[in-house]
Scaffold this motif. Sequence first.
Motif, PDB file in Angstrom:
ATOM      1  N   VAL A 167       1.079   4.441   5.568  1.00 39.27           N
ATOM      2  CA  VAL A 167      -0.376   4.447   5.448  1.00 39.27           C
ATOM      3  C   VAL A 167      -0.782   5.323   4.270  1.00 39.27           C
ATOM      4  CG1 VAL A 167      -2.547   4.772   6.668  1.00 39.27           C
ATOM      5  CG2 VAL A 167      -0.469   4.271   7.962  1.00 39.27           C
ATOM      6  N   THR A 168      -1.596   4.760   3.382  1.00 39.41           N
ATOM      7  CA  THR A 168      -2.063   5.489   2.207  1.00 39.41           C
ATOM      8  C   THR A 168      -3.585   5.358   2.099  1.00 39.41           C
ATOM      9  OG1 THR A 168      -1.981   3.600   0.689  1.00 39.41           O
ATOM     10  CG2 THR A 168       0.075   4.835   1.016  1.00 39.41           C
ATOM     11  N   SER A 169      -4.133   6.017   1.093  1.00 43.76           N
ATOM     12  CA  SER A 169      -5.562   5.838   0.814  1.00 43.76           C
ATOM     13  C   SER A 169      -5.796   4.393   0.384  1.00 43.76           C
ATOM     14  CB  SER A 169      -6.007   6.790  -0.296  1.00 43.76           C
ATOM     15  OG  SER A 169      -5.333   6.476  -1.497  1.00 43.76           O
ATOM     16  N   ALA A 170      -7.018   3.938   0.499  1.00 45.75           N
ATOM     17  CA  ALA A 170      -7.347   2.544   0.179  1.00 45.75           C
ATOM     18  C   ALA A 170      -7.078   2.206  -1.286  1.00 45.75           C
ATOM     19  CB  ALA A 170      -8.815   2.278   0.517  1.00 45.75           C
ATOM     20  N   SER A 171      -7.175   3.189  -2.165  1.00 46.73           N
ATOM     21  CA  SER A 171      -7.003   2.940  -3.602  1.00 46.73           C
ATOM     22  C   SER A 171      -5.553   3.047  -4.064  1.00 46.73           C
ATOM     23  CB  SER A 171      -7.848   3.935  -4.405  1.00 46.73           C
ATOM     24  OG  SER A 171      -7.447   5.268  -4.119  1.00 46.73           O
ATOM     25  N   HIS A 172      -4.656   3.343  -3.168  1.00 44.35           N
ATOM     26  CA  HIS A 172      -3.247   3.544  -3.538  1.00 44.35           C
ATOM     27  C   HIS A 172      -2.616   2.229  -3.995  1.00 44.35           C
ATOM     28  CE1 HIS A 172       0.932   4.904  -3.305  1.00 44.35           C
ATOM     29  NE2 HIS A 172       0.486   6.137  -3.119  1.00 44.35           N
ATOM     30  N   THR A 173      -1.730   2.319  -4.956  1.00 37.71           N
ATOM     31  CA  THR A 173      -1.022   1.117  -5.422  1.00 37.71           C
ATOM     32  C   THR A 173      -0.033   0.633  -4.361  1.00 37.71           C
ATOM     33  OG1 THR A 173       0.639   2.523  -6.488  1.00 37.71           O
ATOM     34  CG2 THR A 173      -1.197   1.754  -7.848  1.00 37.71           C
ATOM     35  N   ALA A 174       0.445  -0.591  -4.517  1.00 36.65           N
ATOM     36  CA  ALA A 174       1.371  -1.174  -3.537  1.00 36.65           C
ATOM     37  C   ALA A 174       2.647  -0.347  -3.439  1.00 36.65           C
ATOM     38  CB  ALA A 174       1.703  -2.606  -3.938  1.00 36.65           C
ATOM     39  N   VAL A 175       3.164  -0.263  -2.211  1.00 36.88           N
ATOM     40  CA  VAL A 175       4.396   0.484  -1.941  1.00 36.88           C
ATOM     41  C   VAL A 175       5.433  -0.493  -1.419  1.00 36.88           C
ATOM     42  CG1 VAL A 175       5.470   2.290  -0.549  1.00 36.88           C
ATOM     43  CG2 VAL A 175       3.134   2.605  -1.418  1.00 36.88           C
ATOM     44  N   SER A 176       6.578  -0.548  -2.053  1.00 38.00           N
ATOM     45  CA  SER A 176       7.630  -1.467  -1.613  1.00 38.00           C
ATOM     46  C   SER A 176       8.772  -0.771  -0.896  1.00 38.00           C
ATOM     47  CB  SER A 176       8.189  -2.250  -2.804  1.00 38.00           C
ATOM     48  OG  SER A 176       8.735  -1.363  -3.772  1.00 38.00           O
ATOM     49  N   SER A 177       8.915   0.546  -1.120  1.00 35.03           N
ATOM     50  CA  SER A 177       9.960   1.300  -0.433  1.00 35.03           C
ATOM     51  C   SER A 177       9.585   2.774  -0.403  1.00 35.03           C
ATOM     52  CB  SER A 177      11.304   1.131  -1.138  1.00 35.03           C
ATOM     53  OG  SER A 177      11.373   1.939  -2.305  1.00 35.03           O
ATOM     54  N   PHE A 178      10.331   3.545   0.369  1.00 33.62           N
ATOM     55  CA  PHE A 178      10.060   4.976   0.475  1.00 33.62           C
ATOM     56  C   PHE A 178      10.333   5.697  -0.847  1.00 33.62           C
ATOM     57  CE2 PHE A 178      10.043   4.000   4.915  1.00 33.62           C
ATOM     58  CZ  PHE A 178       9.196   4.960   5.479  1.00 33.62           C
ATOM     59  N   HIS A 179      11.135   5.100  -1.702  1.00 36.03           N
ATOM     60  CA  HIS A 179      11.405   5.711  -2.998  1.00 36.03           C
ATOM     61  C   HIS A 179      10.137   5.756  -3.858  1.00 36.03           C
ATOM     62  CE1 HIS A 179      15.852   5.905  -2.703  1.00 36.03           C
ATOM     63  NE2 HIS A 179      15.665   4.926  -1.832  1.00 36.03           N
ATOM     64  N   ASP A 180       9.177   4.851  -3.581  1.00 33.58           N
ATOM     65  CA  ASP A 180       7.925   4.831  -4.343  1.00 33.58           C
ATOM     66  C   ASP A 180       7.025   6.013  -4.007  1.00 33.58           C
ATOM     67  OD1 ASP A 180       8.783   2.453  -5.433  1.00 33.58           O
ATOM     68  OD2 ASP A 180       7.638   1.198  -4.041  1.00 33.58           O
ATOM     69  N   VAL A 181       7.268   6.644  -2.859  1.00 34.78           N
ATOM     70  CA  VAL A 181       6.359   7.709  -2.410  1.00 34.78           C
ATOM     71  C   VAL A 181       7.098   9.013  -2.120  1.00 34.78           C
ATOM     72  CG1 VAL A 181       4.642   6.117  -1.464  1.00 34.78           C
ATOM     73  CG2 VAL A 181       6.550   6.864  -0.024  1.00 34.78           C
ATOM     74  N   GLN A 182       8.317   9.136  -2.639  1.00 34.47           N
ATOM     75  CA  GLN A 182       9.149  10.281  -2.273  1.00 34.47           C
ATOM     76  C   GLN A 182       8.585  11.621  -2.734  1.00 34.47           C
ATOM     77  OE1 GLN A 182      12.983  10.532  -4.415  1.00 34.47           O
ATOM     78  NE2 GLN A 182      12.313   8.791  -5.622  1.00 34.47           N
ATOM     79  N   THR A 183       7.707  11.631  -3.717  1.00 37.18           N
ATOM     80  CA  THR A 183       7.144  12.899  -4.207  1.00 37.18           C
ATOM     81  C   THR A 183       5.814  13.253  -3.530  1.00 37.18           C
ATOM     82  OG1 THR A 183       5.993  11.785  -6.024  1.00 37.18           O
ATOM     83  CG2 THR A 183       8.230  12.585  -6.451  1.00 37.18           C
ATOM     84  N   GLN A 184       5.313  12.368  -2.675  1.00 36.17           N
ATOM     85  CA  GLN A 184       4.006  12.597  -2.073  1.00 36.17           C
ATOM     86  C   GLN A 184       4.107  13.386  -0.767  1.00 36.17           C
ATOM     87  OE1 GLN A 184       1.129   9.469  -2.096  1.00 36.17           O
ATOM     88  NE2 GLN A 184       2.241   8.276  -3.605  1.00 36.17           N
ATOM     89  N   THR A 185       3.027  14.051  -0.414  1.00 33.17           N
ATOM     90  CA  THR A 185       2.972  14.828   0.822  1.00 33.17           C
ATOM     91  C   THR A 185       2.902  13.889   2.020  1.00 33.17           C
ATOM     92  OG1 THR A 185       1.815  16.638  -0.281  1.00 33.17           O
ATOM     93  CG2 THR A 185       1.668  16.558   2.113  1.00 33.17           C
ATOM     94  N   MET A 186       3.733  14.159   3.014  1.00 33.07           N
ATOM     95  CA  MET A 186       3.710  13.382   4.237  1.00 33.07           C
ATOM     96  C   MET A 186       2.884  14.112   5.298  1.00 33.07           C
ATOM     97  SD  MET A 186       5.279  10.445   4.516  1.00 33.07           S
ATOM     98  CE  MET A 186       6.375   9.393   3.560  1.00 33.07           C
ATOM     99  N   LEU A 187       1.917  13.409   5.856  1.00 36.68           N
ATOM    100  CA  LEU A 187       1.058  13.982   6.887  1.00 36.68           C
ATOM    101  C   LEU A 187       1.619  13.578   8.243  1.00 36.68           C
ATOM    102  CD1 LEU A 187      -2.413  13.164   5.279  1.00 36.68           C
ATOM    103  CD2 LEU A 187      -0.784  14.976   4.725  1.00 36.68           C
ATOM    104  N   VAL A 188       1.989  14.561   9.057  1.00 35.97           N
ATOM    105  CA  VAL A 188       2.715  14.287  10.298  1.00 35.97           C
ATOM    106  C   VAL A 188       2.122  15.060  11.468  1.00 35.97           C
ATOM    107  CG1 VAL A 188       4.882  13.839   9.080  1.00 35.97           C
ATOM    108  CG2 VAL A 188       4.366  16.164   9.843  1.00 35.97           C
ATOM    109  N   PHE A 189       2.491  14.615  12.681  1.00 32.06           N
ATOM    110  CA  PHE A 189       2.173  15.377  13.877  1.00 32.06           C
ATOM    111  C   PHE A 189       3.145  16.545  13.987  1.00 32.06           C
ATOM    112  CE2 PHE A 189       0.356  11.221  15.153  1.00 32.06           C
ATOM    113  CZ  PHE A 189      -0.918  11.646  15.497  1.00 32.06           C
ATOM    114  N   ARG A 190       2.870  17.453  14.917  1.00 29.58           N
ATOM    115  CA  ARG A 190       3.724  18.636  15.058  1.00 29.58           C
ATOM    116  C   ARG A 190       5.120  18.270  15.573  1.00 29.58           C
ATOM    117  NH1 ARG A 190      -0.276  18.766  18.962  1.00 29.58           N
ATOM    118  NH2 ARG A 190       0.384  18.847  21.147  1.00 29.58           N
ATOM    119  N   GLU A 191       6.029  19.240  15.537  1.00 31.77           N
ATOM    120  CA  GLU A 191       7.419  19.035  15.955  1.00 31.77           C
ATOM    121  C   GLU A 191       7.479  18.425  17.346  1.00 31.77           C
ATOM    122  OE1 GLU A 191      10.323  19.161  14.760  1.00 31.77           O
ATOM    123  OE2 GLU A 191      10.082  20.180  12.836  1.00 31.77           O
ATOM    124  N   GLY A 192       8.424  17.500  17.524  1.00 32.94           N
ATOM    125  CA  GLY A 192       8.558  16.807  18.804  1.00 32.94           C
ATOM    126  C   GLY A 192       7.973  15.415  18.769  1.00 32.94           C
TER     127      GLY A 192
END
Length: 299
Positions: A167-192
């Motif tokens: 899931v990205t912002s609406a203006s984000h370019t197409a993503v075909s693999s995780f390598h395309d976003v490896q430098t971006q911050t991942m927003l996650v739930f807490r541990e567990g």
Amino acid sequence: MNIQLLNVFLTTAREGSISKAAQALNYAQSNVTNKIQQLEADLQTKLFYRHRRGITLTPTGQILVSYSEKILNTIEEARAAMGESSAPSGPLRIGSMETTAAVWLPELLADYSNHYPNVDLTLETGPTEQQIQAVLHYELNGAFISGPIEHPDLVQEKVLEEELVLVTSASHTAVSSFHDVQTQTMLVFREGCSYRAKLNHILQEEGLLPVKLMEFGILEAIIGCVSAGLGISLLPRSIIAAHEKQGRIRSHTISDKYSSVTTMFIRRKDTLITPALSAFLTHMRTHFQKKLELTKKEN
């Protein structure tokens, strides 16, 4: 063995301090201390180590925690069984992942509550690991978690299978693999959180270095920050579908190898199936079967 002493002991073990246990039980601290000392004298063993930072369970204390949970839960079940009628009533404590609770449970819980107003239904949300531990320690009658899992004391039932998407912002370019976003911050739930664990697994499988993680406690905060372009997330498509239709965010499919996520309902094998829990299981199965049939028609 005195049941009241066991209850004081278990509360103290869970709270991790005499003062917090006294507050939870509405006792004086000296009363809690005396009762623990009585139990230690009765069992002829030390249950807690006392130190400057507070208290810590001894090995025998850790063993007694497990037995105390079982004993006190059995007594609760016995009382419930003695006063039980065929009509569902009394407390029912259900746990769930935040995402499942937000999308899949409101209709189920509302329908159940309307049918059985005498049931005191409680929903507690949290990460999968937290829900598993709460069920194992008799704090919940059952919980919706990400699975499947393997545990000798638990019964699990598959209720839902979903697709995970980036899931990205609406203006984000197409993503075909995780390598395309490896430098971006991942927003996650807490541990567990199971989705966070899945993300870590995917990154390892893809040979990617750990990305920067930003931790959140609620789904709405993650959606809002993704929409603002703060980072990206990994979530079930069903959770973000409405937000994507509104144009707030954009979803990106990932490899079938990683995209499937299963939701299970778990409960302890030795838990008494009360009329309230039995009725909940029936409503749950009907609810998710209808959702499955509706999804098949739409597809």
